[in-house]
Enzyme design. Structure first.
Site, PDB file in Angstrom:
ATOM      1  CB  CYS A 127      32.100   1.676  42.489  1.00  0.00           C
ATOM      2  SG  CYS A 127      33.227   1.179  43.810  1.00  0.00           S
ATOM      3  CB  CYS A 140      35.422   5.203  43.339  1.00  0.00           C
ATOM      4  SG  CYS A 140      35.068   3.953  42.078  1.00  0.00           S
ATOM      5  CB  CYS A 195      35.685  -0.986  41.293  1.00  0.00           C
ATOM      6  SG  CYS A 195      35.612   0.726  40.703  1.00  0.00           S
ATOM      7  CB  CYS A 237      38.226   2.551  44.135  1.00  0.00           C
ATOM      8  SG  CYS A 237      36.799   1.449  44.297  1.00  0.00           S
ATOM      9  CB  CYS A 253      27.532 -13.483  41.061  1.00  0.00           C
ATOM     10  SG  CYS A 253      26.678 -13.938  42.558  1.00  0.00           S
TER      11      CYS A 253
END
Length: 125
Positions: free
Chosen positions: A39, A42, A88, A91, A112
């Site tokens: 990510c 984070c 995610c 976060c 995707c």
């Protein structure tokens, strides 16, 4: 973890406002190196390069997350159609969507994901 005020306007638009980057413009669409996609906000491990495939859609596509506990799937009806949003779990960043048109021999899913929401770490897969 990056604070929202530290995000570029484009990352904020996609990850925090649920936007989408233009197809075939992302940094990782044609990345074929081995490694882990994390990510961009984070640093949570999200996708392994071992599950990345060329979907021809213009966004990095994966058959499954590196760890299902690191992503959350949510219903998204924002365009008047029902899709499944990928977020995610650490976060809350909007990452992209998952569809049922991936490789059948690998579970049939296509995650995707917007390149801008990812950082890539070479090796270690």
């Amino acid at each position: 973890m990056k604070k929202d005020e530290e995000l570029s306007p484009e990352l904020r638009r996609v990850a925090r406002e649920g936007g989408t980057e233009a197809p075939f413009t992302g940094a990782y669409v044609n990345n074929h190196e081995k490694g882990m996609y994390r990510c961009a906000i984070c640093g949570t491990e999200l996708f392994s390069s071992l599950t990345k495939f060329d979907s021809g859609t213009g966004w990095p596509s994966f058959t499954n997350p590196a760890n299902l506990a690191h992503v959350e799937l949510k219903t998204d009806s924002s365009l008047g159609i029902q899709r499944t949003e990928v977020v995610c779990k650490t976060c809350g960043a909007h990452l992209g969507h998952v569809f049922d048109d991936g490789p059948h021999d690998q579970g049939g899913k296509r995650y995707c994901i917007n390149s801008i929401c990812l950082d890539f770490e070479k090796g270690g897969v």
